[in-house]
Write an enzyme that holds these catalytic residues in place. Structure first.
Site, PDB file in Angstrom:
ATOM      1  N   TYR A  51       0.860  -1.195   0.000  1.00 39.78           N
ATOM      2  CA  TYR A  51       0.000   0.000   0.000  1.00 39.78           C
ATOM      3  C   TYR A  51       0.884   1.228   0.000  1.00 39.78           C
ATOM      4  CZ  TYR A  51      -4.933  -0.912   0.085  1.00 39.78           C
ATOM      5  OH  TYR A  51      -6.208  -1.214  -0.304  1.00 39.78           O
ATOM      6  N   GLU A  53      -0.534   4.770  -0.588  1.00 38.81           N
ATOM      7  CA  GLU A  53      -1.336   5.972  -0.841  1.00 38.81           C
ATOM      8  C   GLU A  53      -0.488   7.221  -0.643  1.00 38.81           C
ATOM      9  OE1 GLU A  53      -4.221   4.131   1.535  1.00 38.81           O
ATOM     10  OE2 GLU A  53      -5.886   4.810   0.293  1.00 38.81           O
ATOM     11  N   ASP A 203      -6.277  13.277 -25.392  1.00 39.83           N
ATOM     12  CA  ASP A 203      -6.359  11.875 -24.971  1.00 39.83           C
ATOM     13  C   ASP A 203      -5.659  11.063 -26.056  1.00 39.83           C
ATOM     14  OD1 ASP A 203      -7.051   9.231 -24.607  1.00 39.83           O
ATOM     15  OD2 ASP A 203      -9.125   9.641 -24.014  1.00 39.83           O
ATOM     16  N   THR A 229      -3.627   5.871 -21.944  1.00 38.49           N
ATOM     17  CA  THR A 229      -3.530   4.549 -21.334  1.00 38.49           C
ATOM     18  C   THR A 229      -2.155   4.008 -21.726  1.00 38.49           C
ATOM     19  OG1 THR A 229      -4.645   3.621 -23.264  1.00 38.49           O
ATOM     20  CG2 THR A 229      -5.989   4.036 -21.318  1.00 38.49           C
ATOM     21  N   LYS A 232      -1.929   0.192 -25.055  1.00 40.04           N
ATOM     22  CA  LYS A 232      -2.309   0.066 -26.474  1.00 40.04           C
ATOM     23  C   LYS A 232      -1.027   0.100 -27.313  1.00 40.04           C
ATOM     24  CE  LYS A 232      -6.970   1.771 -25.722  1.00 40.04           C
ATOM     25  NZ  LYS A 232      -7.146   2.599 -24.509  1.00 40.04           N
ATOM     26  N   ARG A 238      -2.078  -2.625 -18.244  1.00 34.52           N
ATOM     27  CA  ARG A 238      -3.309  -1.833 -18.204  1.00 34.52           C
ATOM     28  C   ARG A 238      -3.114  -0.734 -17.172  1.00 34.52           C
ATOM     29  NH1 ARG A 238      -6.993  -5.028 -21.404  1.00 34.52           N
ATOM     30  NH2 ARG A 238      -8.633  -3.553 -20.903  1.00 34.52           N
TER      31      ARG A 238
END
Ligand code: DSN
Length: 419
Positions: A51, A53, A203, A229, A232, A238
């Site tokens: 974790y 954060e 984008d 992203t 691709k 991902r």
């Protein structure tokens, strides 16, 4: 998958089947690619246990010294990939978004108030759901104005976009699409945004690999925020990355965490760093050049074999087949091709009279097959096979023959040694 097979044979068997499907078929889905085994190793690493954060140097949990190193490395490599050194100081990079839609949501919540106006390309003309479509959060929480392509050329008409922007005065203009095959003039978008006082968001999810390799125009000199992203054309895990000019960066970072997300997926961040490292190597440029060459040859072959290509061709990794006049809908054609292990996705074409669930087009892209090493010769063979299937939908004989040819072709271009 030695341990997995021992502990959970059921899951292992399904994964094995999916890997076999990827290996034994021809993946022409424009948004898909094959991440390297190095990327997959980072993804499957124990970094998933942590974790973290917060951001490097300011976390809400202890034990983050190595996660900080990974996140900083991913950020540094992302900057190297897309920006000249002189520009690094003007941009901040956030590598934590879980994927493209959450990244866009974070950007909008950072820069807009509920009810503010957002202008993007409509879905049926190649825009993304998150660019203002009514079924997405982008169309529910914000007022949206949608632009489209020119009805004659199916190309962007910058004069019309400016006219609309002047009339509507949006706070954000989005450019960059999921099904637009031609070059985008980001400079013109920059001028339009400036003229109406809007923030320009690019984008580049589909295009980022091509842009990093400098084989497609870059929006960075003109945009205020750029997002992509990472799975691709960029061929990573991902995930998504947001680049924001300093002026907007703090708001964007706050919106990603704590605004929208909790702990970043550190294994994904590591896999991104690996993919960015791969994209910084000279071989990646060759790969990106070949993606576009392959897409052009594929479009040409399909045309020569009687199929209509939206805008007549492509300048990028993707193309759209207009099925009107073939007697098949997008859904039918997608299914027929799937029967012979060729994977494409049905897609709307501009001014499509049919709905997105069963539209009049197919979208094809070459990033995944180019990763397998396929070149122009293979694109010609594949283009011919696709046309043959589309024009002979009832022939079981042709389907059987083509399925065999697909199998033979995939044998020549093996994928993944260790899976
Ligand atoms: N689903 C992606 C695509 O196929 O273009 C975009 O999110």
């Amino acid at each position: 998958m030695k341990s997995l097979i021992k502990t959970d044979r059921k899951v292992a068997e399904i994964i094995k089947k999916e890997i076999a499907r990827q290996k034994n078929g021809l993946v022409l889905i424009a948004s898909e690619n094959f991440a390297s085994e190095a990327v997959l190793e980072a993804l499957g690493s124990p970094l998933t246990n942590k974790y973290s954060e917060g951001y490097p140097g300011r976390r809400y949990y202890g034990g983050n010294q190595f996660i900080d190193q990974i996140e900083n490395l991913a950020i540094e490599r992302a900057k190297k990939l897309f920006l000249p050194k002189s520009q690094w100081k003007n941009w901040q990079v956030n590598v934590q978004p879980y994927s493209g839609s959450p990244a866009n949501f974070a950007i909008y919540t950072a820069l807009l108030q509920p009810g503010d106006k957002l202008m993007g390309m409509m879905l049926s003309h190649g825009g993304h759901l998150t660019h203002g479509h009514k079924v997405s959060f982008s169309g529910k929480f914000f007022k949206t104005v949608q632009y489209g392509v020119d009805p004659k050329t199916y190309l962007l008409n910058y004069k019309e976009i400016l006219k609309l922007a002047k009339k509507e005065r949006p706070k954000i203009i989005v450019c960059g699409y999921t099904a637009y095959p031609r070059k985008i003039d980001f400079k013109k978008f920059g001028q339009i945004a400036k003229e109406v006082g809007a923030i320009l968001l690019a984008d580049i999810s589909h295009l980022s690999g091509l842009i990093a390799a400098k084989v497609y125009p870059s929006p960075f000199p003109y945009a205020d925020v750029v997002m992509t992203t990472t799975h691709k054309t960029l061929r990573g895990p991902r995930g998504a990355v947001i680049f924001a000019k300093n002026k907007y960066a703090e708001a964007v970072n706050q919106a990603v965490f704590p605004g929208l997300q909790g702990g970043p997926h550190d294994n994904v961040t590591a896999a991104m760093a690996v993919a960015f490292g791969e994209a910084l190597k000279p071989g990646f440029r060759k790969y990106a050049i070949q993606i576009i060459k392959n897409a052009k040859v594929l479009a040409q072959t399909l045309k020569e074999n009687g199929l209509e290509i939206v805008t007549g061709g492509t300048d990028s990794h993707l193309l759209l087949i207009d099925l009107t006049g073939t007697g098949l809908s997008g859904k039918e054609a997608e299914k027929l091709l799937e029967e012979v292990n060729i994977y494409v996705n049905r897609n709307t074409i501009p001014f499509d009279p049919k709905p997105p669930f069963d539209p009049s087009g197919l979208r094809l892209g070459t990033p995944a097959l180019t990763t397998r090493g396929m070149k122009e010769r293979e694109m010609r063979i594949i283009g011919e096979m696709i046309a043959e299937i589309i024009f002979n939908p009832k022939s079981e004989k042709i389907k059987k023959e083509i399925k065999k040819r697909v199998w033979d072709l995939t044998r020549k271009f093996p994928l993944y040694k260790n899976f």
